[in-house]
Design a protein around this motif. Structure first.
Motif, mmCIF file in Angstrom:
data_model
loop_
_atom_site.group_PDB
_atom_site.id
_atom_site.type_symbol
_atom_site.label_atom_id
_atom_site.label_comp_id
_atom_site.label_asym_id
_atom_site.label_seq_id
_atom_site.Cartn_x
_atom_site.Cartn_y
_atom_site.Cartn_z
ATOM 1 N N GLY A 144 -93.109 -56.127 -24.494
ATOM 2 C CA GLY A 144 -92.225 -56.431 -25.348
ATOM 3 C C GLY A 144 -91.153 -57.111 -25.953
ATOM 4 N N VAL A 145 -89.850 -56.622 -24.474
ATOM 5 C CA VAL A 145 -88.717 -57.306 -23.726
ATOM 6 C C VAL A 145 -89.154 -58.346 -23.813
ATOM 7 C CG1 VAL A 145 -86.391 -56.998 -22.262
ATOM 8 C CG2 VAL A 145 -88.019 -54.712 -22.658
ATOM 9 N N VAL A 146 -89.823 -58.117 -23.499
ATOM 10 C CA VAL A 146 -89.838 -60.067 -22.882
ATOM 11 C C VAL A 146 -90.445 -61.430 -24.423
ATOM 12 C CG1 VAL A 146 -91.226 -61.830 -21.745
ATOM 13 C CG2 VAL A 146 -90.347 -60.535 -20.263
ATOM 14 N N LEU A 147 -90.919 -60.141 -25.194
ATOM 15 C CA LEU A 147 -91.396 -61.037 -26.639
ATOM 16 C C LEU A 147 -89.928 -60.870 -26.895
ATOM 17 C CD1 LEU A 147 -95.059 -59.908 -26.901
ATOM 18 C CD2 LEU A 147 -94.358 -62.032 -26.122
ATOM 19 N N GLU A 148 -89.730 -60.168 -27.563
ATOM 20 C CA GLU A 148 -87.665 -59.714 -28.447
ATOM 21 C C GLU A 148 -86.986 -60.937 -27.339
ATOM 22 O OE1 GLU A 148 -85.578 -57.233 -30.019
ATOM 23 O OE2 GLU A 148 -86.130 -56.450 -28.491
ATOM 24 N N LYS A 149 -86.798 -61.490 -25.970
ATOM 25 C CA LYS A 149 -86.496 -62.652 -25.704
ATOM 26 C C LYS A 149 -86.319 -63.748 -26.534
ATOM 27 C CE LYS A 149 -84.344 -63.852 -21.543
ATOM 28 N NZ LYS A 149 -82.804 -63.519 -21.281
ATOM 29 N N ALA A 150 -87.723 -63.971 -26.456
ATOM 30 C CA ALA A 150 -88.313 -65.293 -26.542
ATOM 31 C C ALA A 150 -88.642 -65.543 -28.350
ATOM 32 C CB ALA A 150 -89.637 -65.359 -26.297
ATOM 33 N N GLY A 151 -88.702 -64.072 -28.640
ATOM 34 C CA GLY A 151 -88.840 -64.455 -30.039
ATOM 35 C C GLY A 151 -90.119 -65.222 -30.464
ATOM 36 N N LEU A 152 -90.838 -64.399 -31.693
ATOM 37 C CA LEU A 152 -92.329 -64.528 -31.845
ATOM 38 C C LEU A 152 -92.211 -65.985 -33.411
ATOM 39 C CD1 LEU A 152 -94.394 -61.716 -32.176
ATOM 40 C CD2 LEU A 152 -93.654 -63.757 -30.414
ATOM 41 N N ALA A 153 -92.524 -66.556 -33.573
ATOM 42 C CA ALA A 153 -92.571 -67.755 -34.796
ATOM 43 C C ALA A 153 -93.698 -67.268 -35.631
ATOM 44 C CB ALA A 153 -92.833 -68.309 -33.869
ATOM 45 N N PRO A 154 -93.284 -66.997 -37.018
ATOM 46 C CA PRO A 154 -94.451 -66.451 -37.641
ATOM 47 C C PRO A 154 -96.200 -67.561 -37.728
ATOM 48 C CG PRO A 154 -92.929 -67.712 -38.770
ATOM 49 C CD PRO A 154 -92.126 -68.190 -37.306
ATOM 50 N N ALA A 156 -97.831 -65.536 -34.996
ATOM 51 C CA ALA A 156 -98.368 -65.593 -33.712
ATOM 52 C C ALA A 156 -98.876 -64.186 -33.816
ATOM 53 C CB ALA A 156 -97.131 -65.525 -32.983
ATOM 54 N N ARG A 157 -100.307 -64.454 -33.065
ATOM 55 C CA ARG A 157 -101.146 -63.107 -33.207
ATOM 56 C C ARG A 157 -100.795 -62.183 -31.985
ATOM 57 N NH1 ARG A 157 -105.513 -63.293 -37.407
ATOM 58 N NH2 ARG A 157 -106.368 -61.329 -36.825
ATOM 59 N N TYR A 158 -101.745 -63.514 -31.439
ATOM 60 C CA TYR A 158 -102.170 -62.831 -29.771
ATOM 61 C C TYR A 158 -100.785 -63.790 -28.273
ATOM 62 C CZ TYR A 158 -106.626 -62.331 -32.360
ATOM 63 O OH TYR A 158 -107.466 -62.793 -33.907
ATOM 64 N N ALA A 159 -101.266 -62.475 -27.270
ATOM 65 C CA ALA A 159 -100.532 -63.236 -26.763
ATOM 66 C C ALA A 159 -101.718 -63.188 -25.092
ATOM 67 C CB ALA A 159 -99.613 -62.307 -25.510
ATOM 68 N N VAL A 160 -101.406 -64.593 -24.767
ATOM 69 C CA VAL A 160 -102.695 -65.684 -24.014
ATOM 70 C C VAL A 160 -102.404 -65.058 -22.145
ATOM 71 C CG1 VAL A 160 -104.004 -66.657 -23.483
ATOM 72 C CG2 VAL A 160 -103.807 -66.464 -25.829
ATOM 73 N N PHE A 161 -102.467 -64.974 -21.614
ATOM 74 C CA PHE A 161 -102.430 -64.647 -20.127
ATOM 75 C C PHE A 161 -103.104 -66.087 -19.263
ATOM 76 C CE2 PHE A 161 -101.185 -60.715 -22.521
ATOM 77 C CZ PHE A 161 -100.488 -60.677 -21.423
ATOM 78 N N TYR A 162 -101.966 -66.782 -18.924
ATOM 79 C CA TYR A 162 -103.010 -67.370 -17.999
ATOM 80 C C TYR A 162 -102.602 -66.641 -16.094
ATOM 81 C CZ TYR A 162 -103.652 -70.796 -22.266
ATOM 82 O OH TYR A 162 -103.743 -70.614 -23.370
ATOM 83 N N CYS A 163 -104.127 -67.581 -15.515
ATOM 84 C CA CYS A 163 -103.552 -66.699 -14.116
ATOM 85 C C CYS A 163 -103.702 -68.500 -13.077
ATOM 86 C CB CYS A 163 -104.559 -65.602 -14.042
ATOM 87 S SG CYS A 163 -104.517 -64.201 -15.038
ATOM 88 N N ALA A 164 -103.127 -67.425 -11.493
ATOM 89 C CA ALA A 164 -103.280 -68.841 -10.931
ATOM 90 C C ALA A 164 -104.375 -68.631 -10.172
ATOM 91 C CB ALA A 164 -102.714 -68.143 -10.173
ATOM 92 N N ASP A 165 -105.638 -67.865 -10.395
ATOM 93 C CA ASP A 165 -107.252 -68.026 -9.879
ATOM 94 C C ASP A 165 -107.961 -68.261 -10.087
ATOM 95 O OD1 ASP A 165 -106.123 -65.855 -11.116
ATOM 96 O OD2 ASP A 165 -108.361 -64.884 -10.468
ATOM 97 N N GLU A 166 -109.163 -68.803 -9.769
ATOM 98 C CA GLU A 166 -109.917 -69.169 -10.421
ATOM 99 C C GLU A 166 -110.621 -68.930 -10.148
ATOM 100 O OE1 GLU A 166 -111.704 -73.759 -11.208
ATOM 101 O OE2 GLU A 166 -110.820 -73.820 -9.484
ATOM 102 N N LEU A 167 -111.760 -67.866 -10.611
ATOM 103 C CA LEU A 167 -112.879 -66.584 -9.752
ATOM 104 C C LEU A 167 -114.115 -67.129 -9.826
ATOM 105 C CD1 LEU A 167 -113.051 -63.619 -8.884
ATOM 106 C CD2 LEU A 167 -113.531 -62.996 -11.582
ATOM 107 N N GLU A 168 -114.274 -68.464 -10.962
ATOM 108 C CA GLU A 168 -115.638 -69.024 -10.596
ATOM 109 C C GLU A 168 -115.143 -70.423 -10.524
ATOM 110 O OE1 GLU A 168 -118.203 -67.977 -13.721
ATOM 111 O OE2 GLU A 168 -118.629 -70.017 -13.780
ATOM 112 N N GLN A 169 -115.851 -70.950 -9.631
ATOM 113 C CA GLN A 169 -115.471 -72.302 -9.341
ATOM 114 C C GLN A 169 -115.628 -72.989 -10.362
ATOM 115 O OE1 GLN A 169 -112.806 -73.579 -6.493
ATOM 116 N NE2 GLN A 169 -112.732 -71.580 -6.559
ATOM 117 N N THR A 170 -114.936 -74.141 -10.523
ATOM 118 C CA THR A 170 -115.773 -75.030 -11.572
ATOM 119 C C THR A 170 -115.037 -76.126 -11.465
ATOM 120 O OG1 THR A 170 -114.511 -74.357 -13.756
ATOM 121 C CG2 THR A 170 -116.575 -73.428 -13.741
ATOM 122 N N LEU A 171 -115.575 -77.776 -12.671
ATOM 123 C CA LEU A 171 -115.689 -78.677 -12.558
ATOM 124 C C LEU A 171 -114.455 -78.983 -13.333
ATOM 125 C CD1 LEU A 171 -118.422 -81.410 -11.731
ATOM 126 C CD2 LEU A 171 -116.455 -80.530 -9.932
#
Ligand SMILES: Nc1nc2c(c(=O)[nH]1)N[C@H]1C(S)=C(S)[C@@H](COP(=O)(O)O)O[C@H]1N2
Ligand SMILES: [Mo]
Length: 257
Positions: A144-154, A156-171
């Motif tokens: 919430g502290v980070v989101l407050e700093k960024a300020g949500l745009a009207p 917005a409903r979800y926060a999506v987290f993108y990770c560095a790893d590929e758990l399944e190797q795909t093309l």
């Protein structure tokens, strides 16, 4: 309960009034859960949202004496990209967390930036769907502290987290780990971006440099190796469209414990 409802009614009523929608708020309160209301009422102010969030139940917290001597690492324990290896080499000094999408101020935060922000420490039990649990101590910045700093745009409903790893190797990249939570969980006080575990810098096996803790849900929601957080109104267009790596493979999106 009735006191709670009255308070929610008041808060919802006043925020709806403040945005100029003077009718219909009673019907809303009666016909929808608070969760639904939050998702529908896109014009709620951040302050009102936070008050509503304050009613949320906390996951159980434990003491130092309860810490598990061994905390299993699960899924990826070492992302295998060259990019990650380079960041790891210099202790993530060049790593930056990107926060973008439906925000007013996109952010790029270094580990030092995050560590300088308000922090929360919590000792909680992690439950993996595979049938093991472990108690660990986590320190990080409340999301919430980070989101407050960024300020949500009207809208917005979800926060999506993108990770560095590929758990399944795909093309096509669809094997990359990602996760998402709604704003109710995003504002929950125990939802933190953790950079420390059991009093030490987060180890690579546990998601260095930054991993999500979303304590009322199962282990697979707790995205490790978080590189970017995107605020969005839908995850339908992402990979399998179900909002997460395991969700795309059949697991529940809401993995309540
Ligand atoms: N990026 C990423 N996050 C992930 C995973 C993963 O493979 N990759 N595995 C998930 C699962 S199933 C669990 S139980 C926890 C394990 O966290 P740990 O390794 O710290 O025990 O991380 C979750 N987050
Ligand atoms: Mo898991």
């Amino acid at each position: 309960m009735s006191i709670d409802l009255t308070r929610r009614r008041f808060l919802i009523g006043s925020s709806v009034a403040a945005t100029g929608l003077l009718t219909g708020c009673d019907a809303l309160v009666e016909n929808a859960t608070v969760n639904d209301i939050l998702q529908k009422a896109e014009s709620l102010t951040m302050g009102t949202q936070r008050l509503l969030m304050a009613n949320q139940q906390l996951a159980r917290e434990f003491t130092e004496a309860d810490l598990s001597p061994v905390f299993k690492a699960n899924g990826t324990s070492q992302p295998d990209s060259e990019e990650y290896a380079k960041m790891m080499e210099n202790n993530f000094a060049d790593w930056k967390l990107v926060v973008n999408g439906m925000v007013q101020r996109p952010l790029e935060l270094s580990l030092a930036d995050l560590k300088a922000m308000p922090s929360r420490t919590q000792i909680t039990r992690h439950d993996c769907v595979e049938g093991w649990s472990a108690i660990g101590k986590w320190t990080g910045v409340p999301l919430g502290v980070v989101l407050e700093k960024a300020g949500l745009a009207p809208g917005a409903r979800y926060a999506v987290f993108y990770c560095a790893d590929e758990l399944e190797q795909t093309l096509d990249g669809s094997g990359k780990y990602y996760e998402s939570i709604d704003l109710t969980d995003a504002w929950h006080p125990q939802t933190i971006l953790a950079y420390s575990m059991n009093g030490k810098d987060l180890e690579v096996a546990h998601g260095a440099p930054l991993r999500l803790r979303v304590e009322r849900q199962l282990g697979y929601k707790h995205a490790k190796y978080v590189m970017r957080i995107e605020l969005t109104d839908s995850f339908k267009g992402l990979w399998g469209g179900k909002g997460g790596f395991w969700e795309d493979r059949g697991y529940e999106w809401y993995a309540g414990i």
